[in-house]
Design an enzyme around this catalytic site. Structure first.
Site, short mmCIF file in Angstrom:
data_model
loop_
_atom_site.label_atom_id
_atom_site.label_comp_id
_atom_site.label_asym_id
_atom_site.label_seq_id
_atom_site.Cartn_x
_atom_site.Cartn_y
_atom_site.Cartn_z
N PHE A 1 0.88 -1.08 -0.17
CA PHE A 1 -0.13 -0.30 0.27
C PHE A 1 0.59 1.57 -0.31
O PHE A 1 0.14 2.14 0.27
CB PHE A 1 -1.04 -0.21 1.12
N CYS B 1 -0.53 3.18 -10.87
CA CYS B 1 -1.37 2.38 -9.47
C CYS B 1 -2.84 2.81 -9.87
O CYS B 1 -3.08 1.37 -10.16
CB CYS B 1 -0.81 2.55 -8.15
N LYS C 1 3.10 12.94 -10.19
CA LYS C 1 2.61 13.23 -8.56
C LYS C 1 3.56 13.78 -8.61
O LYS C 1 5.40 13.56 -8.81
CB LYS C 1 1.98 12.42 -7.77
P1 NAD Z 1 8.24 -1.39 -11.58
O1 NAD Z 1 8.18 -1.50 -13.11
O2 NAD Z 1 9.06 -0.02 -10.94
O3 NAD Z 1 9.46 -2.42 -11.26
C1 NAD Z 1 9.08 -3.99 -11.54
C2 NAD Z 1 10.21 -4.16 -11.89
O4 NAD Z 1 10.87 -5.51 -12.19
C3 NAD Z 1 11.39 -3.68 -13.12
O5 NAD Z 1 12.67 -3.44 -12.64
C4 NAD Z 1 11.49 -5.15 -14.43
O6 NAD Z 1 12.93 -5.15 -14.30
C5 NAD Z 1 11.27 -6.29 -12.70
N1 NAD Z 1 10.89 -7.52 -13.41
C6 NAD Z 1 10.07 -7.86 -13.87
N2 NAD Z 1 10.17 -9.21 -13.80
C7 NAD Z 1 10.99 -9.50 -13.82
C8 NAD Z 1 11.79 -11.01 -13.43
N3 NAD Z 1 11.06 -12.12 -13.76
N4 NAD Z 1 12.59 -11.02 -12.68
C9 NAD Z 1 12.87 -10.04 -12.24
N5 NAD Z 1 13.22 -8.77 -12.32
C10 NAD Z 1 12.20 -8.27 -13.24
O7 NAD Z 1 7.29 -2.36 -11.13
P2 NAD Z 1 7.04 -1.12 -9.81
O8 NAD Z 1 6.23 0.20 -9.17
O9 NAD Z 1 7.57 -1.26 -8.72
O10 NAD Z 1 5.34 -2.29 -9.23
C11 NAD Z 1 5.48 -3.56 -8.81
C12 NAD Z 1 4.21 -4.12 -8.76
O11 NAD Z 1 3.72 -3.58 -7.37
C13 NAD Z 1 3.37 -3.63 -9.31
O12 NAD Z 1 2.57 -4.53 -9.43
C14 NAD Z 1 2.19 -2.67 -8.78
O13 NAD Z 1 1.35 -2.46 -9.08
C15 NAD Z 1 2.50 -2.97 -7.50
N6 NAD Z 1 2.42 -1.71 -6.51
C16 NAD Z 1 3.01 -0.75 -7.35
C17 NAD Z 1 2.99 0.64 -6.32
C18 NAD Z 1 3.45 1.58 -6.79
O14 NAD Z 1 3.46 2.97 -6.05
N7 NAD Z 1 4.29 1.92 -7.64
C19 NAD Z 1 2.49 0.56 -5.35
C20 NAD Z 1 1.78 -0.72 -4.14
C21 NAD Z 1 1.62 -1.44 -5.78
#
Ligand code: NAD
Length: 480
Positions: free
Chosen positions: A189, A297, A357
């Site tokens: 979250f 998100c 943001k």
């Molecule tokens: P992001 O794109 O910044 O990071 C994901 C990373 O995972 C990337 O760097 C990608 O290269 C790596 N990756 C993908 N497949 C891989 C694998 N098999 N092995 C190794 N690395 C791999 O995404 P994020 O913003 O960190 O979000 C990640 C998840 O968390 C999503 O499901 C998102 O909805 C959720 N989430 C995000 C937030 C936010 O504020 N960004 C908040 C809560 C939940």
């Protein structure tokens, strides 16, 4: 330490949050593992906004963490202590974890997975064109865990996944490893811009399980964090994340809708929002009108929830309306700017701020960029400046707008300046931009500055749901 622990308890057809007797000793002791299993050896898959924060935060809690990402550039930057993303306090946390030998970064997971206790999956779950969720990254990560992790490993799914995903992953792991690998749904979250703070002091920890050993692992993982624990089944945990984001999105669409009414009636949304939000049943958070919600998100998860409803054959008219209001919001603001400028064709417009943001360099689904696209397609010449967005911005603009190296440069000869993402450094520069402009329209698209200050600089203040001129009655909120 927080002494209360909560559990979703089923009462026939409904569920309720109740104090959990079995966990009375609190988060740290009730389910402590046998001696020797502390600290945990943790692999975090994904070094993005969620994964990097989780990895650095878990290292801070004392675990031995390896954070892997398939993008070598991202890993090289983390290793060189040059963060590939902007998140306050994260560089310090990474530096500290690395220096203490608790945190390492790697491009491949295989070696670390062979000797681990827990795997945190924090890979992307992007939206497919039809609004459904692309689970390919999660599935690939889990396959990798199945191929090398030792028996007893718990896979903790932090990525946002639709209800039903963790049960499916469990079945897949069951088929490959006969129950040797456990799964916990552990939705995240955190808020970008406050991610470190939110990791250290979360409002709650939600854990979905089908095996108490997975719950135990998550409790050990977060030992030292003081927050209520909500333990439930997989599907409820997964739905909590989607419903929470849909609710936050709903508040934003609601206040934007009321702001449009304020524009029509010459009321002031700042006072209206405060007057609504001081009701303790409502609250003032996430009630800011502006360009609508963006980022990686809320839009994606709202679409994800709508897709879940469609698949379950359950209409979700409220969620659909939330999306419809948001989809219209940028066009609404652009129409008002167009009226103020008597048309947009050939107008020079400076857009200040491009990230979705303040507090992040993330440009994903940024309403500020959508604003730029709308203005450009109406024939305006747009110049954009963002103090944090970095090298990615020109590529995102795709040639439809110019990039400036400062707020003052963006405002040069502009007919209008729009504050699209209210970075403090942009607000600080506003006193200098008037002299650079040829026009006099200032659009505060996030209602972030004092209208009086803008007006006293000789500019027309155009907010969202805010009166065009100052009123005789001074706002009561000044006295609150
Ligand atoms: P992001 O794109 O910044 O990071 C994901 C990373 O995972 C990337 O760097 C990608 O290269 C790596 N990756 C993908 N497949 C891989 C694998 N098999 N092995 C190794 N690395 C791999 O995404 P994020 O913003 O960190 O979000 C990640 C998840 O968390 C999503 O499901 C998102 O909805 C959720 N989430 C995000 C937030 C936010 O504020 N960004 C908040 C809560 C939940």
């Amino acid at each position: 330490m927080h002494s209360a622990s909560y559990r979703v308890v089923s009462h026939g057809s409904y569920a309720a949050l109740e104090y959990d007797d079995s966990a009375k000793l609190g988060l740290t002791h009730a389910l402590d593992p046998p001696a020797g299993s502390w600290p945990l050896r943790v692999v975090v898959i994904g070094a993005g906004y969620v994964g990097a924060v989780a990895a650095a935060g878990l290292a801070q809690l004392g675990h031995q963490v390896v954070c892997v990402d398939r993008e070598p550039r991202r890993i090289a930057m983390w290793r060189a202590l040059r963060p590939p993303l902007h998140e306050p306090q994260l560089p310090e946390l990474v530096r500290d974890g690395t220096a203490r030998g608790c945190l390492r970064f790697a491009v491949t997971a295989t070696r670390a997975l062979r000797k681990c206790d827990a795997v945190v999956v924090a890979v992307g779950t992007p939206m497919l064109p039809d609004g459904s969720v692309d689970l390919a990254q999660v599935e690939a990560a889990v396959e990798e865990v199945a191929s090398c992790a030792p028996a007893g490993t718990t896979v903790i799914v932090k990525s946002t996944v639709p209800p039903g995903t963790c049960a499916r992953l469990t079945r897949r792991l069951q088929a490959l490893r006969r129950g040797e690998i456990l799964v916990a749904a552990n939705p995240e979250f955190l808020r970008q811009g406050f991610a470190v703070r939110d990791f250290i002091a979360p409002s709650r920890t939600v854990v979905g399980i089908d095996d108490r050993r997975a719950e135990q692992c998550v409790r050990v993982l977060y030992r030292g964090i003081d927050a209520p624990f909500v333990v439930t089944d997989f599907v409820s945990a997964e739905l909590i994340k989607y419903a929470a984001n849909a609710y936050l999105a709903m508040r934003i669409s609601f206040i934007n809708e009321i702001a449009r009414l304020c524009d029509a009636l010459d009321a002031d949304i700042a006072d209206v929002a405060l007057g609504i939000g001081l009701d303790p049943r409502i609250g003032v958070e996430a009630m800011k009108p502006g360009l609508g919600f963006g980022g990686s998100c809320l839009p994606k998860d709202l679409r994800g929830l709508l897709d879940v409803g469609k698949r379950a054959d359950v209409p979700l008219p409220l969620a659909s309306a939330v999306r419809a209001v948001n989809d219209e919001q940028v066009a609404y603001v652009v129409r008002r700017i167009s009226v103020a400028l008597a048309g947009l064709e050939g107008r020079r417009i400076a857009v200040l701020g491009a990230t979705f943001k303040v507090g992040t360099d993330d440009l994903r689904i940024s309403q500020a960029l959508e604003l730029v696209r709308c203005l450009a397609s109406a024939g305006a010449h747009v110049c954009v400046y963002d103090p944090v967005a970095g090298d990615e911005l020109p590529g995102q603009l795709g040639g439809i707008a110019a990039c400036a190296c400062s707020a003052e440069a963006a405002a040069a000869e502009a007919d209008a300046v729009i504050l699209a993402t209210p970075w403090p450094q942009l607000i600080g520069a506003l006193s200098r931009i008037k002299a650079r402009m040829r026009g006099a329209v200032f659009c505060d698209a996030r209602n972030a500055v004092d209208p009086g200050t803008i007006r006293s600089a000789g500019l027309l203040y155009l907010g969202v749901g805010r009166p065009l001129s100052s009123k005789a009655v001074q706002p009561s909120r000044l006295a609150v």
